[in-house]
Design an enzyme around this catalytic site. Structure first.
Site: not given
Ligand SMILES: [Zn+2]
Length: 345
Positions: A22, A176, A203, A206, A284
């Site tokens: 990731h 996003g 994703h 989060e 990330d």
């Molecule tokens: Zn990410």
């Protein structure tokens, strides 16, 4: 963090061969790389390394978005795409001892800025081949939908994935913001990508609750979850992820930077482990969040109270959760094992 990292473990982590699952293409641009791009395209971003480092220093999420977008704006030609990709690969391989990476690319943002998808694809592929030869790093791609750009971006990203496919494209993602971007609207795109043999790696969870992760799993067929931080709030979801072998791509420093998690001390990584969910450790957008993959392993080791063997098992989990070719998985798994054994001796 309450304790200083153990120096022996820090050295062990630095030398440990790793896979990263990731990590974002543009988000990996370091001040050094951006300085080269800024020299090509003077104006919007300082090309002086010191001024750039200051500009890059993480302040808050709004500033991160500003940095990110300013880098997106510096990627104007296929040569820029190739430079970015190759130099990111160099830093992964030489700085973090990454041997295999699935780099999340967002071709849509480059295509709408005027780089045709054919040229974009050629540029990342050329960088991939050179990086493999020069650094021994095996790269694969995940194309992600920039969720904030909605259905037109999803349509376009799907067409890049299916009509301009390379053998190195392994996954289909969704990035996003999560708030205001419900996952189910992209069901048909993920259905088509999966039908074509791409892995579903959105994703989710989060900055929104566990229901987004359920949507990712049930509606988008997620095989791994980007972040999945709020899964810790739902024991049934944790059990589902564990039972179905759906790993989480955990990025601790990113979670702090985006305020998805308040402090590292309360990061849910322990709850994931206790529930038997597979954890992979990732960075990330490392330079933009002031971190590195090695640092993320140190944080995970601290939170999970791991010794060298435990850290090696984390590295191994990332290899197993990857979509690397079988031969790469076998070789990298053996390399990790040999390294851990040699360090024990
Ligand atoms: Zn990410």
């Amino acid at each position: 963090m309450t304790e200083q990292p153990n120096p022996d473990l820090t050295a062990f982590i630095a030398g440990l061969p790793k896979a990263e699952l990731h990590v974002h293409h543009v988000g990996s641009a370091s001040p050094r790389i951006v300085s080269e791009l800024a020299e090509r395209h003077p104006g919007s971003v300082p090309s002086d390394p010191d001024a750039l480092r200051e500009f890059f220093a993480f302040r808050d999420f709004a500033h991160f978005i500003e940095v990110y977008l300013s880098v997106v704006d510096l990627i104007r030609t296929p040569e820029d795409v190739e430079l970015l990709t190759y130099e990111v690969a160099r830093e992964m391989a030489t700085g973090q001892n990454v041997k295999y990476a699935e780099l999340t690319c967002t071709p849509y943002t480059s295509v709408i800025r005027g780089i045709p998808i054919e040229a974009y694809t050629e540029a990342i592929e050329e960088a991939r081949r050179r990086a493999q030869l020069d650094f021994g790093l095996v790269l694969r791609w995940i194309y992600d939908i920039p969720g904030e750009s909605g259905i037109p971006a999803a349509d376009a990203t799907l067409s890049y994935a299916l009509e301009h496919r390379t053998e190195s494209l392994v996954g289909f993602g969704l990035g996003g913001p999560e708030v205001g971007v419900p996952r189910p609207q992209f069901k048909s795109h993920f259905d088509a990508a999966r039908a074509a043999g791409l892995h579903s790696v959105p994703h989710a969870g989060e900055t929104t609750g566990p229901e987004t992760i359920w949507d990712a799993v049930r509606v988008l067929g997620a095989e791994r979850i980007g972040h999945g931080t709020t899964a810790a709030q739902d024991p049934d979801l944790l059990a589902h992820l564990a039972d179905h072998g759906i790993p989480l791509e955990v990025c601790p420093s990113s979670n702090i930077a985006t305020r998805a998690v308040e402090t590292l001390d309360v990061h849910p990584i322990r709850a994931f482990r206790d529930a038997g969910v597979t954890i992979t450790v990732n960075s990330d957008d490392p330079p933009m969040f002031g971190t590195t993959l090695n640092r993320e392993y140190e944080i995970a080791a601290d939170l999970l109270e791991l010794d060298a063997g435990g850290v090696a098992a984390l590295a191994r989990a990332a290899v197993d959760a990857s979509y690397a070719p079988d031969i790469v998985k076998a070789e990298l798994g053996a390399e990790i094992e040999q390294y851990a054994t040699a360090q024990r001796a």
